[in-house]
Enzyme design. Sequence first.
Site, PDB file in Angstrom:
ATOM      1  N   LYS A  58       0.828  -1.217   0.000  1.00 46.16           N
ATOM      2  CA  LYS A  58       0.000   0.000   0.000  1.00 46.16           C
ATOM      3  C   LYS A  58       0.860   1.264   0.000  1.00 46.16           C
ATOM      4  O   LYS A  58       0.460   2.264  -0.581  1.00 46.16           O
ATOM      5  CB  LYS A  58      -1.024  -0.008   1.140  1.00 46.16           C
ATOM      6  N   ARG A  85       1.153  -8.648  13.501  1.00 48.74           N
ATOM      7  CA  ARG A  85       0.601  -7.472  12.807  1.00 48.74           C
ATOM      8  C   ARG A  85      -0.595  -7.872  11.944  1.00 48.74           C
ATOM      9  O   ARG A  85      -1.580  -7.144  11.828  1.00 48.74           O
ATOM     10  CB  ARG A  85       1.684  -6.790  11.967  1.00 48.74           C
TER      11      ARG A  85
HETATM   12  P1  AMP Z   1       2.899   0.753   8.338  1.00 47.03           P
HETATM   13  O1  AMP Z   1       4.119   1.327   7.695  1.00 47.03           O
HETATM   14  O2  AMP Z   1       1.623   1.419   7.885  1.00 47.03           O
HETATM   15  O3  AMP Z   1       2.833  -0.746   8.231  1.00 47.03           O
HETATM   16  O4  AMP Z   1       3.012   1.082   9.907  1.00 47.03           O
HETATM   17  C1  AMP Z   1       4.094   0.603  10.672  1.00 47.03           C
HETATM   18  C2  AMP Z   1       3.739   0.599  12.139  1.00 47.03           C
HETATM   19  O5  AMP Z   1       3.426   1.931  12.560  1.00 47.03           O
HETATM   20  C3  AMP Z   1       2.507  -0.218  12.504  1.00 47.03           C
HETATM   21  O6  AMP Z   1       2.797  -1.597  12.679  1.00 47.03           O
HETATM   22  C4  AMP Z   1       2.089   0.456  13.804  1.00 47.03           C
HETATM   23  O7  AMP Z   1       2.920   0.077  14.883  1.00 47.03           O
HETATM   24  C5  AMP Z   1       2.382   1.923  13.504  1.00 47.03           C
HETATM   25  N1  AMP Z   1       1.191   2.564  12.901  1.00 47.03           N
HETATM   26  C6  AMP Z   1       1.080   3.070  11.634  1.00 47.03           C
HETATM   27  N2  AMP Z   1      -0.148   3.575  11.429  1.00 47.03           N
HETATM   28  C7  AMP Z   1      -0.833   3.382  12.581  1.00 47.03           C
HETATM   29  C8  AMP Z   1      -2.162   3.659  12.987  1.00 47.03           C
HETATM   30  N3  AMP Z   1      -3.045   4.234  12.157  1.00 47.03           N
HETATM   31  N4  AMP Z   1      -2.516   3.313  14.257  1.00 47.03           N
HETATM   32  C9  AMP Z   1      -1.645   2.739  15.102  1.00 47.03           C
HETATM   33  N5  AMP Z   1      -0.396   2.424  14.770  1.00 47.03           N
HETATM   34  C10 AMP Z   1       0.030   2.737  13.517  1.00 47.03           C
END
Ligand code: AMP
Length: 206
Positions: free
Chosen positions: A14, A143
């Site tokens: 994404k 996750r």
């Molecule tokens: P991502 O790069 O979107 O996979 O995000 C990496 C990590 O950041 C996630 O595994 C969460 O620990 C944190 N994170 C990102 N977006 C959110 C969100 N909307 N709510 C809570 N934690 C988030």
Amino acid sequence: MTRLLIIGPPGSGKGTQAQRLSAHLEIVPVSTGDIFRMNVLEQTVLGTEAQRHMDNGDLVPDHLTNDMVRQRLAMSDVRDGFLLDGYPRTLAQVAALDGMLDSSSQRLDGVLELAVSDEQVVQRLLARADNRSDDNEDVIRHRLDLYHEQTNAVLSEYAERGLLTRVDGLGSVNDITDRTLTALAMTTLPRHVEPARGRRSRLLRY
Ligand code: AMP
């Protein structure tokens, strides 16, 4: 003016698609994961707090995440549109985003779901495992569990509101971008956006 969300499991690609789509649609990509990682690198107070959760594969608590997004969406560069990548991930975040948009009389045009199977996600994430501290198999599975527990409810909520467009996330990066732009042109954009002259055909030609 286009305000979109992109939602998909970790490893669905994404982030890559968010960059490509927002460049194409001329809107600003806002990735909560990237903002958290930047704060971790810069060792801010938010970064220190977020890192504990991120390293375990947990979500950062809603109040911290919502405050951060509220500040980001108050900046002038997103006034004419944004693509939020990785937010909202919980129903509490959906409610917070509703409040932010309502308070400035804005609304969402659409929500994209990038659909990828769990096994595909695990393979992809293990392949990039050297790059991120939250990419070992246990953390990845955790996750994914959280995604099913928390974020499926977010998808159902937006589906009920008639905002959700589901796109198959399997294939080459180009194919998926193409597929997504075509789906947007058929669903979200004509319904909600005054297309600039030629915009629709530009989207479909990508
Ligand atoms: P991502 O790069 O979107 O996979 O995000 C990496 C990590 O950041 C996630 O595994 C969460 O620990 C944190 N994170 C990102 N977006 C959110 C969100 N909307 N709510 C809570 N934690 C988030």
